[in-house]
Design an enzyme around this catalytic site. Sequence first.
Site, PDB file in Angstrom:
ATOM      1  N   GLU A 115      14.018  19.339  41.956  1.00  0.00           N
ATOM      2  CA  GLU A 115      13.945  20.503  42.853  1.00  0.00           C
ATOM      3  C   GLU A 115      12.967  21.534  42.328  1.00  0.00           C
ATOM      4  OE1 GLU A 115      17.955  21.939  42.734  1.00  0.00           O
ATOM      5  OE2 GLU A 115      18.712  19.933  43.161  1.00  0.00           O
ATOM      6  N   LYS A 117      11.889  24.961  40.934  1.00  0.00           N
ATOM      7  CA  LYS A 117      12.589  26.016  40.206  1.00  0.00           C
ATOM      8  C   LYS A 117      12.081  27.341  40.754  1.00  0.00           C
ATOM      9  CE  LYS A 117      13.581  27.703  35.550  1.00  0.00           C
ATOM     10  NZ  LYS A 117      14.226  28.853  36.047  1.00  0.00           N
ATOM     11  N   LYS A 312       8.843  23.813  32.921  1.00  0.00           N
ATOM     12  CA  LYS A 312       8.151  25.016  33.399  1.00  0.00           C
ATOM     13  C   LYS A 312       6.636  24.854  33.302  1.00  0.00           C
ATOM     14  CE  LYS A 312      10.154  28.958  32.329  1.00  0.00           C
ATOM     15  NZ  LYS A 312      10.720  30.202  32.832  1.00  0.00           N
ATOM     16  N   CYS A 430      -3.781  68.275  28.988  1.00  0.00           N
ATOM     17  CA  CYS A 430      -4.599  67.141  29.435  1.00  0.00           C
ATOM     18  C   CYS A 430      -4.375  66.867  30.931  1.00  0.00           C
ATOM     19  CB  CYS A 430      -4.261  65.895  28.621  1.00  0.00           C
ATOM     20  SG  CYS A 430      -5.154  64.436  29.189  1.00  0.00           S
TER      21      CYS A 430
HETATM   22  S1  IVH Z   1      20.398  24.921  38.767  1.00  0.00           S
HETATM   23  C1  IVH Z   1      23.523  24.860  35.609  1.00  0.00           C
HETATM   24  N1  IVH Z   1      18.378  24.733  40.444  1.00  0.00           N
HETATM   25  O1  IVH Z   1      16.805  28.946  37.135  1.00  0.00           O
HETATM   26  C2  IVH Z   1      22.258  24.957  36.289  1.00  0.00           C
HETATM   27  N2  IVH Z   1      18.529  26.646  39.059  1.00  0.00           N
HETATM   28  O2  IVH Z   1      16.755  28.970  34.219  1.00  0.00           O
HETATM   29  C3  IVH Z   1      22.139  26.148  37.110  1.00  0.00           C
HETATM   30  N3  IVH Z   1      16.775  28.294  39.419  1.00  0.00           N
HETATM   31  O3  IVH Z   1      19.882  30.556  36.618  1.00  0.00           O
HETATM   32  C4  IVH Z   1      20.904  26.308  37.816  1.00  0.00           C
HETATM   33  N4  IVH Z   1      15.721  27.203  41.004  1.00  0.00           N
HETATM   34  O4  IVH Z   1      18.470  31.210  38.625  1.00  0.00           O
HETATM   35  C5  IVH Z   1      18.985  25.460  39.491  1.00  0.00           C
HETATM   36  N5  IVH Z   1      16.660  24.466  41.970  1.00  0.00           N
HETATM   37  C6  IVH Z   1      17.262  25.195  41.041  1.00  0.00           C
HETATM   38  C7  IVH Z   1      16.768  26.445  40.629  1.00  0.00           C
HETATM   39  C8  IVH Z   1      17.448  27.144  39.627  1.00  0.00           C
HETATM   40  C9  IVH Z   1      15.766  28.302  40.267  1.00  0.00           C
HETATM   41  C10 IVH Z   1      17.067  29.350  38.431  1.00  0.00           C
HETATM   42  C11 IVH Z   1      18.496  29.820  38.419  1.00  0.00           C
HETATM   43  C12 IVH Z   1      18.990  29.578  37.042  1.00  0.00           C
HETATM   44  C13 IVH Z   1      17.722  29.589  36.276  1.00  0.00           C
HETATM   45  C14 IVH Z   1      17.876  28.863  34.989  1.00  0.00           C
END
Ligand code: IVH
Length: 664
Positions: A115, A117, A312, A430
Amino acid sequence: MPTESVTHQEYVDLCKKIWRLNHLYFVEHKPEISDEEFDFLLDKLEQIEKHHPDWVTPDSPTQKVMESVLGQFKEVKHITPMLSLANTYTKEEVEDFLKRVRKLTGHEKNRYSLELKMDGIAVSIHYHNGKLKRGLTRGDGKTGEDITENIRTIRSLPHELKDNSTIEVRGEIYMPHKAFEKLNAHRKEIGEDLFANPRNAAGGSLKLLDSSEVAKRELDIVCYGIAEETLGELKSQGEVLKTLKHLGLPVVSMHGTAESAEDIFTFIDEVEEKRAHLPFAIDGVVVKLDSLGDQKKLGATGKTPRYAIAYKYKAEEAETVLLGITVQVGRTGILTPVAELEPVFLAGSKISRATLHNADEVLRKDIRVGDRVVIEKGGDVIPKVVRAIAESRKEGSQPWHMPSTCPCCASEVEKVPDLVAFRCPNISGCPAQKLQRLLHFVSKGAMDIENIGEKVAEQLMLKGMVDKPSDLYRLTYDDLEKLEGFKDKSIKNLLGAIEKSKETTLDRFIFALGIKYIGQQTAHTLAKRVGSLAQLQWMSHEELTAIEGIGDKVASSIQAFFNSKEHQQEVERLLQSVHPKTIEVAAFKGHPFEGKTFVLTGSLQNYTRDGAGGLIKERGGLIGSSVGKKTDFVLAGADPGSKIDKAKSLNIPVLTEDEFIKML
Ligand code: IVH
């Protein structure tokens, strides 16, 4: 109905209709039509207004958003903790992760959900019997803040699901690029600090106490998970995404599945190529084990699960020439070197300036005028210079040094002790510092005098009408007539905005003063605890540090500020016009003490009886004299009397002083 043939009466009726629907949606939370139908009407209104710009009044729904003011956010414990993800930037680490999963599941082949991020703010949203009940921030993962009213303003988030599920959804609130650019352009115009990136803008917006303001921010959301307690019979992450979609929730847009490292990397590379063209910010790809059974089996270590990892992307970079280095003077006199660049495209926008942070950094990285340099934009609006390409350096170039005098007032600059920064010491003289202070004073989080942007502020100062913020309250119609481009309407608007700012709240006023280390949050903390500015002015160091969230540094800064005669006089002048209201009542709205009856017994260590009683009452609680059925808590100090036995027999919770302090 073609918009050209609409009559004025029909336009007015449509405005009224939208206002009514808006009220149902935002205030009563009982929408009469779907979001889509609503957007259709709003769209139609916009079309009509395009044809008849003269019909538009400030009261049109396109110009104004519904008011619905919130108090401070309540803290709520998460039923299922909100975890975070382990990050990696290399494919080797992703391979290591796959290896670990193979070992832990015992399966040679595992299916993964892939997915986007999303780069936003994590939220948890509760639907009860299909109705949106509560939205919480992640907070520390265990306890979040209740931002329900704010998330209700997100258009794509349904207030009702397509069935009557009771479910806790996890997702990410973000600000699309377009909305972000619009917001920052507006902030620039009115002289406010820009948000560094869409993520900060989303976070900042969700913290606003006035949800009608949040509505203007055009936030959006995608959902990617369901909390464990409400997963029901679901077996895989794929099913989770499908279910979310069926319920009418917006789901993360690009997703897929893979079983091999190769397929995972293909997905990662494809997304990276599309990244710059997406309408929102992402910072990577999340790789999750698809089987929920296996996810449960693997569990988590501390704050991160073993069944998922975030790959990332590195920040985007570009190369250009450093044409020169200029120096900016901030509100407190701090000098910041700024790189003037040959314009170059980076992450979709043209860049001609970048920050160099401070003189030390320029020297450390040995960045010289004329060098080819690499600039980076890690999702931040303000790009930075990462390094110089030494091989391309021209002969005879010299290392850069901070000028020895202020570029604005020519005062001898000085090094700030213990900091890498240099400062112009001419605090009261100033012009650059004065201008920045004035811009801070009028900024949105402070006195909110929207009509004064950088250009107007500059003119006011250059023409000698304003030297310090209090001068704003002495401006007359005749004065403003002398400003370039100011006509009757704009003069009246500005005078109106200045007049309106007189009725502000204490937290805004404290923030507006520009005391070092006092940001909006700290100003709010202070305003909650002091009744007036006069009180703050005379508080001792001990009294200040006794306030939760106020440390030595802040306390000293407050005292240093009010010790200056010049500041005292300016505050006095300001208070002749401005009347800041205390914010105690709103500040404790929703406090767990609200409506609860306390009975006090025994002697407390930290408070007198009256003192503790005052704190309880301040938070909306009541004080009872004897323990009875209506008592909610007994607060017991040392040597309590028989009240404690009575409380125990009635099963009324007895609080120790420590527990009481925690609850405060
Ligand atoms: S799963 C236990 N899926 O990334 C796993 N997080 O660095 C929980 N985030 O706190 C998160 N897109 O705010 C998940 N497709 C996605 C995501 C996602 C963004 C964020 C989320 C999380 C953070 C972790």
